[in-house]
Enzyme design. Structure first.
Site, PDB file in Angstrom:
ATOM      1  N   SER A  62     -28.625  17.108  16.844  1.00 23.54           N
ATOM      2  CA  SER A  62     -28.567  18.284  15.977  1.00 23.54           C
ATOM      3  C   SER A  62     -27.895  17.914  14.660  1.00 23.54           C
ATOM      4  O   SER A  62     -26.944  17.138  14.635  1.00 23.54           O
ATOM      5  CB  SER A  62     -27.779  19.398  16.673  1.00 23.54           C
ATOM      6  OG  SER A  62     -27.652  20.530  15.839  1.00 23.54           O
ATOM      7  N   CYS A  63     -28.406  18.505  13.574  1.00 22.42           N
ATOM      8  CA  CYS A  63     -27.810  18.308  12.250  1.00 22.42           C
ATOM      9  C   CYS A  63     -27.645  19.685  11.611  1.00 22.42           C
ATOM     10  O   CYS A  63     -27.437  20.666  12.308  1.00 22.42           O
ATOM     11  CB  CYS A  63     -28.682  17.381  11.407  1.00 22.42           C
ATOM     12  SG  CYS A  63     -30.351  18.021  11.124  1.00 22.42           S
ATOM     13  N   TYR A  64     -27.735  19.768  10.308  1.00 23.28           N
ATOM     14  CA  TYR A  64     -27.592  21.060   9.626  1.00 23.28           C
ATOM     15  C   TYR A  64     -28.824  21.940   9.817  1.00 23.28           C
ATOM     16  O   TYR A  64     -28.731  23.073  10.264  1.00 23.28           O
ATOM     17  CB  TYR A  64     -27.351  20.856   8.121  1.00 23.28           C
ATOM     18  CG  TYR A  64     -26.085  20.120   7.814  1.00 23.28           C
ATOM     19  CD1 TYR A  64     -24.870  20.783   7.773  1.00 23.28           C
ATOM     20  CD2 TYR A  64     -26.100  18.752   7.584  1.00 23.28           C
ATOM     21  CE1 TYR A  64     -23.696  20.099   7.494  1.00 23.28           C
ATOM     22  CE2 TYR A  64     -24.936  18.062   7.303  1.00 23.28           C
ATOM     23  CZ  TYR A  64     -23.742  18.741   7.259  1.00 23.28           C
ATOM     24  OH  TYR A  64     -22.590  18.058   6.991  1.00 23.28           O
ATOM     25  N   GLY A  66     -32.169  20.494  10.874  1.00 23.14           N
ATOM     26  CA  GLY A  66     -33.235  19.881  11.666  1.00 23.14           C
ATOM     27  C   GLY A  66     -33.994  18.779  10.960  1.00 23.14           C
ATOM     28  O   GLY A  66     -35.033  18.341  11.452  1.00 23.14           O
ATOM     29  N   PHE A  91     -28.287  23.042  13.594  1.00 20.74           N
ATOM     30  CA  PHE A  91     -27.214  23.961  13.986  1.00 20.74           C
ATOM     31  C   PHE A  91     -27.471  25.364  13.447  1.00 20.74           C
ATOM     32  O   PHE A  91     -27.145  26.357  14.099  1.00 20.74           O
ATOM     33  CB  PHE A  91     -25.853  23.439  13.514  1.00 20.74           C
ATOM     34  CG  PHE A  91     -24.709  24.311  13.939  1.00 20.74           C
ATOM     35  CD1 PHE A  91     -24.369  24.434  15.279  1.00 20.74           C
ATOM     36  CD2 PHE A  91     -23.981  25.030  13.008  1.00 20.74           C
ATOM     37  CE1 PHE A  91     -23.321  25.253  15.681  1.00 20.74           C
ATOM     38  CE2 PHE A  91     -22.930  25.844  13.394  1.00 20.74           C
ATOM     39  CZ  PHE A  91     -22.600  25.958  14.738  1.00 20.74           C
TER      40      PHE A  91
END
EC number: 2.8.1.1
Length: 105
Positions: A62-64, A66, A91
Site C-alpha cells: 500500500s502507498c498513498y 495506489g 491508503f
C-alpha cells in the site's frame, strides 16, 4: 507478476490468509495513521521484512494512492516473492472503504 486488488479484498486476505500488509508511505504519514496491522516497509526495514515473510507468504503493498505500490510490488516479485498484491487506491482507498486504521491521535 503481482495482482491489483481492492482495499476490501486486501482486508479479506489479511483476515483469511494472514497476509502481511506493507505500507511504503513516508515515516510521518505512516506514524500519523495506517491500515490496522500494517508493517512500515522502507529501505531500512527491508531486512526485518525478509525475516518475517517467506517467499510464498501473501504480501499486500500500500502507498498513498495506489501508484507507487505497483513499483514496490514488482520489485518484490523480482526478489522472488510469489504472492504479491497492490492495493488499488492505496491508503486513501483504504480509508474511503472505512476499513480499520491505527492512528497516533
Amino acid at each position: 507478476m503481482f495482482k491489483e486488488i481492492t482495499p476490501q479484498q486486501a482486508w479479506q486476505l489479511m483476515i483469511e490468509e494472514n497476509a502481511t500488509l506493507v505500507d511504503i508511505r513516508d515515516e510521518q504519514r505512516f506514524t500519523y495513521s495506517h491500515a490496522k496491522g500494517a508493517f512500515h516497509l522502507t529501505g531500512q526495514s527491508y531486512g526485518k521484512f525478509q525475516i518475517q515473510c517467506d517467499f510464498d507468504d501473501p504480501v499486500i503493498v500500500s502507498c498513498y494512492h495506489g501508484i507507487s505500490s505497483r513499483n514496490v510490488a514488482a520489485f518484490l516479485v523480482e526478489q522472488g516473492y510469489d504472492n504479491i498484491y497492490s492495493i488499488i487506491g492505496g491508503f486513501e482507498g483504504w480509508q474511503r472503504a472505512g476499513l480499520p486504521i491505527e492512528t497516533a491521535y
